[in-house]
Design an enzyme around this catalytic site. Structure first.
Site, PDB file in Angstrom:
ATOM      1  N   ARG A  84       0.855  -1.178   0.000  1.00 29.69           N
ATOM      2  CA  ARG A  84       0.000   0.000   0.000  1.00 29.69           C
ATOM      3  C   ARG A  84       0.887   1.222   0.000  1.00 29.69           C
ATOM      4  O   ARG A  84       1.756   1.357   0.854  1.00 29.69           O
ATOM      5  CB  ARG A  84      -0.890  -0.003   1.242  1.00 29.69           C
ATOM      6  CG  ARG A  84      -1.939   1.072   1.221  1.00 29.69           C
ATOM      7  CD  ARG A  84      -2.658   1.189   2.552  1.00 29.69           C
ATOM      8  NE  ARG A  84      -2.003   2.154   3.412  1.00 29.69           N
ATOM      9  CZ  ARG A  84      -2.553   2.685   4.506  1.00 29.69           C
ATOM     10  NH1 ARG A  84      -3.758   2.303   4.870  1.00 29.69           N
ATOM     11  NH2 ARG A  84      -1.905   3.555   5.248  1.00 29.69           N
ATOM     12  N   TYR A 112       1.212   9.606  -8.490  1.00 32.53           N
ATOM     13  CA  TYR A 112       2.316   8.801  -7.968  1.00 32.53           C
ATOM     14  C   TYR A 112       2.299   7.412  -8.547  1.00 32.53           C
ATOM     15  O   TYR A 112       3.318   6.750  -8.631  1.00 32.53           O
ATOM     16  CB  TYR A 112       2.361   8.797  -6.431  1.00 32.53           C
ATOM     17  CG  TYR A 112       1.315   7.983  -5.743  1.00 32.53           C
ATOM     18  CD1 TYR A 112       0.275   8.593  -5.079  1.00 32.53           C
ATOM     19  CD2 TYR A 112       1.375   6.590  -5.747  1.00 32.53           C
ATOM     20  CE1 TYR A 112      -0.690   7.850  -4.447  1.00 32.53           C
ATOM     21  CE2 TYR A 112       0.414   5.849  -5.109  1.00 32.53           C
ATOM     22  CZ  TYR A 112      -0.627   6.479  -4.466  1.00 32.53           C
ATOM     23  OH  TYR A 112      -1.573   5.740  -3.842  1.00 32.53           O
ATOM     24  N   ASP A 138      -5.096   3.781  -0.091  1.00 30.51           N
ATOM     25  CA  ASP A 138      -6.191   3.997   0.863  1.00 30.51           C
ATOM     26  C   ASP A 138      -6.611   5.460   0.808  1.00 30.51           C
ATOM     27  O   ASP A 138      -5.806   6.367   1.059  1.00 30.51           O
ATOM     28  CB  ASP A 138      -5.689   3.639   2.277  1.00 30.51           C
ATOM     29  CG  ASP A 138      -6.807   3.596   3.305  1.00 30.51           C
ATOM     30  OD1 ASP A 138      -7.918   4.066   3.006  1.00 30.51           O
ATOM     31  OD2 ASP A 138      -6.543   3.091   4.419  1.00 30.51           O
ATOM     32  N   HIS A 176      -9.108   6.695   2.669  1.00 27.25           N
ATOM     33  CA  HIS A 176      -9.570   7.090   4.004  1.00 27.25           C
ATOM     34  C   HIS A 176     -10.874   7.880   3.993  1.00 27.25           C
ATOM     35  O   HIS A 176     -11.003   8.864   4.714  1.00 27.25           O
ATOM     36  CB  HIS A 176      -8.470   7.888   4.732  1.00 27.25           C
ATOM     37  CG  HIS A 176      -7.513   7.005   5.467  1.00 27.25           C
ATOM     38  ND1 HIS A 176      -6.173   6.940   5.185  1.00 27.25           N
ATOM     39  CD2 HIS A 176      -7.716   6.130   6.468  1.00 27.25           C
ATOM     40  CE1 HIS A 176      -5.591   6.071   5.987  1.00 27.25           C
ATOM     41  NE2 HIS A 176      -6.502   5.562   6.774  1.00 27.25           N
ATOM     42  N   GLU A 220      -9.001   1.840  -1.674  1.00 23.05           N
ATOM     43  CA  GLU A 220      -9.684   1.544  -0.407  1.00 23.05           C
ATOM     44  C   GLU A 220     -10.462   2.739   0.132  1.00 23.05           C
ATOM     45  O   GLU A 220      -9.974   3.869   0.068  1.00 23.05           O
ATOM     46  CB  GLU A 220      -8.619   1.111   0.605  1.00 23.05           C
ATOM     47  CG  GLU A 220      -9.142   0.857   1.987  1.00 23.05           C
ATOM     48  CD  GLU A 220      -8.014   0.446   2.940  1.00 23.05           C
ATOM     49  OE1 GLU A 220      -6.978  -0.069   2.459  1.00 23.05           O
ATOM     50  OE2 GLU A 220      -8.169   0.660   4.149  1.00 23.05           O
ATOM     51  N   GLU A 276     -13.374  -1.570   6.871  1.00 27.02           N
ATOM     52  CA  GLU A 276     -12.614  -1.719   8.119  1.00 27.02           C
ATOM     53  C   GLU A 276     -13.378  -1.144   9.315  1.00 27.02           C
ATOM     54  O   GLU A 276     -13.135  -1.540  10.444  1.00 27.02           O
ATOM     55  CB  GLU A 276     -11.218  -1.096   8.017  1.00 27.02           C
ATOM     56  CG  GLU A 276     -11.212   0.403   7.888  1.00 27.02           C
ATOM     57  CD  GLU A 276      -9.808   0.973   7.721  1.00 27.02           C
ATOM     58  OE1 GLU A 276      -9.026   0.417   6.937  1.00 27.02           O
ATOM     59  OE2 GLU A 276      -9.513   1.987   8.381  1.00 27.02           O
ATOM     60  N   ARG A 314     -13.336  -5.500   3.859  1.00 29.88           N
ATOM     61  CA  ARG A 314     -12.201  -5.282   4.762  1.00 29.88           C
ATOM     62  C   ARG A 314     -12.486  -5.599   6.231  1.00 29.88           C
ATOM     63  O   ARG A 314     -11.616  -5.426   7.075  1.00 29.88           O
ATOM     64  CB  ARG A 314     -11.777  -3.807   4.678  1.00 29.88           C
ATOM     65  CG  ARG A 314     -11.375  -3.355   3.308  1.00 29.88           C
ATOM     66  CD  ARG A 314      -9.908  -3.162   3.174  1.00 29.88           C
ATOM     67  NE  ARG A 314      -9.323  -2.338   4.185  1.00 29.88           N
ATOM     68  CZ  ARG A 314      -8.229  -2.658   4.865  1.00 29.88           C
ATOM     69  NH1 ARG A 314      -7.627  -3.821   4.667  1.00 29.88           N
ATOM     70  NH2 ARG A 314      -7.725  -1.825   5.772  1.00 29.88           N
ATOM     71  N   GLU A 368      -4.038  -7.421   5.268  1.00 29.59           N
ATOM     72  CA  GLU A 368      -3.150  -6.306   5.623  1.00 29.59           C
ATOM     73  C   GLU A 368      -2.224  -6.747   6.767  1.00 29.59           C
ATOM     74  O   GLU A 368      -2.656  -7.383   7.727  1.00 29.59           O
ATOM     75  CB  GLU A 368      -3.992  -5.107   6.075  1.00 29.59           C
ATOM     76  CG  GLU A 368      -3.178  -3.873   6.424  1.00 29.59           C
ATOM     77  CD  GLU A 368      -4.061  -2.694   6.821  1.00 29.59           C
ATOM     78  OE1 GLU A 368      -5.266  -2.896   7.059  1.00 29.59           O
ATOM     79  OE2 GLU A 368      -3.533  -1.574   6.885  1.00 29.59           O
ATOM     80  N   TRP A 395     -10.853  11.074   8.680  1.00 28.17           N
ATOM     81  CA  TRP A 395      -9.472  10.619   8.808  1.00 28.17           C
ATOM     82  C   TRP A 395      -9.271   9.450   7.856  1.00 28.17           C
ATOM     83  O   TRP A 395     -10.074   8.558   7.767  1.00 28.17           O
ATOM     84  CB  TRP A 395      -9.172  10.197  10.247  1.00 28.17           C
ATOM     85  CG  TRP A 395      -7.997   9.291  10.343  1.00 28.17           C
ATOM     86  CD1 TRP A 395      -7.981   7.997  10.779  1.00 28.17           C
ATOM     87  CD2 TRP A 395      -6.634   9.585   9.980  1.00 28.17           C
ATOM     88  NE1 TRP A 395      -6.729   7.476  10.717  1.00 28.17           N
ATOM     89  CE2 TRP A 395      -5.869   8.432  10.217  1.00 28.17           C
ATOM     90  CE3 TRP A 395      -5.999  10.722   9.450  1.00 28.17           C
ATOM     91  CZ2 TRP A 395      -4.502   8.366   9.961  1.00 28.17           C
ATOM     92  CZ3 TRP A 395      -4.652  10.657   9.198  1.00 28.17           C
ATOM     93  CH2 TRP A 395      -3.909   9.506   9.451  1.00 28.17           C
TER      94      TRP A 395
END
Ligand code: CS2
Ligand code: MG
Length: 368
Positions: free
Chosen positions: A147, A159, A176, A178, A202, A228, A249, A305, A368
């Site tokens: 990741r 990137y 991710d 978030h 994610e 998650e 997740r 993960e 977050w």
């Protein structure tokens, strides 16, 4: 095989962890992770004040019945505090059953569906160069999936270019988000990243609105992972049944334990959704061990993960799971194959801590 005692152990070897230790009248004990990052004592109180008094005297082998009793008997259902507490009990009971049967838990779950489970690590950098270098370090450790998170604002879509140029098509790259985008922004990001073949994107958006994912799906073929923060099958039922995601997740500690996570995975299997359990360092080695038994056994496993714990954490939680060449195995010790050194834990008392809160430039609180 009656439950004689259950105790909540709170410690902070590097970061806070809450562990439930359930002991039977024969002296066999099992462990369950009960850590809810930033809300640890809420779970410790729920367990200590409400759940533990209900456990003593129950037959430790009746795992499904105890799960239903704690879930339905509470009247109030779901929510991260309740489901993390139930997860801890459930995980500890599977650990006890494995020890009594003299079998690793994955054998109780139907046996290994694979030789080992592919894991992904976290490569973080302040900027593009640092991120590319961090990915290289993970590749050198043998990781097949990484990741990548770059600290440069606005570079999320570029990137990928640098990483693919540097390391080629074989490494699996994950990112991710978030929960920070809107569905239409996530659709655009996913589409922009398609040429770089991400393993997954994610948490592109907050997932309370499950049908919001339809919009993302209409715009991109980049695979999507989410869940998650989910704690129940009802949080992902629509996402799974409408095939709006590719990876679920949810993991043992926050989604009701091994018993409930298996139900999520079995539903997901019907709809071509694979598992990708959360495994950040705020999930204790007890959760990681349980997740690895689950991952090894469940047919529709995707990836796990694996963010390495601090040495201090590993010393408090000695374990049998192992990493080699990008893959992990839970080991063959009876039960989960993880323990807690209570004397070492006592040397690391609880430290109050909160998750960071991010704000936009104008001061608005952001995900977050
Ligand atoms: C992250 C986590 O691992 C992940 O994918 O989203 O780092 C997350 O921020 C923490 O586990 C929160 O407790
Ligand atoms: Mg995440």
């Amino acid at each position: 095989m009656r439950i004689a005692d259950a105790r909540v152990i709170v410690c902070s070897p590097g970061r806070n962890f809450v562990t439930l230790k359930v002991t039977t009248e024969d002296g066999v004990y099992g462990l369950g992770d009960a850590t809810l990052n930033g809300r640890e004592l809420a779970v410790a109180a729920y367990l200590g004040e409400h759940v533990v008094p209900l456990l003593v005297g129950r037959d430790a082998r009746r795992i499904e019945d105890i799960w239903q009793y704690l879930y339905k008997g509470a009247y109030w259902r779901r929510g991260p505090v309740t489901m993390t507490s139930i997860a801890a009990v459930d995980t500890a009971l599977w650990d006890i059953l494995g020890k009594v049967a003299n079998l690793p838990v994955y054998r109780l779950l139907g046996g290994a569906s694979r030789e080992a489970v592919m894991v992904y690590g976290h490569a973080n950098g302040e900027d593009l160069d640092e991120t590319v270098a961090a990915v290289g370090q993970y590749l050198a450790m043998g990781y097949k999936a990484i990741r990548a998170q770059s600290g440069v604002p606005g570079l999320a879509s570029t990137y990928g270019v640098g990483l693919r140029q540097e390391y080629g098509p074989d490494v699996h790259l994950l990112h991710d988000v978030h929960h920070r985008l809107t569905p239409i922004e996530a659709g655009r990001l996913g589409r922009a990243l398609e040429p770089y073949r991400l393993f997954w994107m994610e948490d592109p958006v907050p997932a309370e609105l499950q049908e919001g994912f339809r919009l993302i799906r209409q715009h991109t073929t980049t695979p999507i992972a989410v869940g998650e923060v989910f704690n129940s099958i009802h949080d992902c039922q629509q996402l799974i049944q409408e095939q709006l995601i590719d990876y679920i997740r949810s993991t043992v500690v926050h989604a009701g334990g091994i018993t409930h996570l298996r139900k999520i995975a079995h539903l997901a299997d019907l709809f071509h959704v694979r598992t990708g359990c959360h495994g950040a360092t705020d999930l204790s080695p007890v959760c990681l061990a349980a997740a690895l038994h689950f991952d090894l056994s469940v047919h529709n496993f995707g990836i796990q993960e694996y963010m390495r714990h601090h040495d201090e954490t590993d010393r408090v939680f000695p374990h049998h799971y192992r990493f080699a060449d990008g893959f992990m195995h839970p080991g063959d010790a009876p039960g989960l194959g993880v323990d807690i050194d209570e004397a070492a834990a006592a040397r690391h008392p609880y430290q109050r801590a909160y998750l960071p809160v991010s704000r936009k430039e104008d001061g608005t609180v952001h995900s977050w």
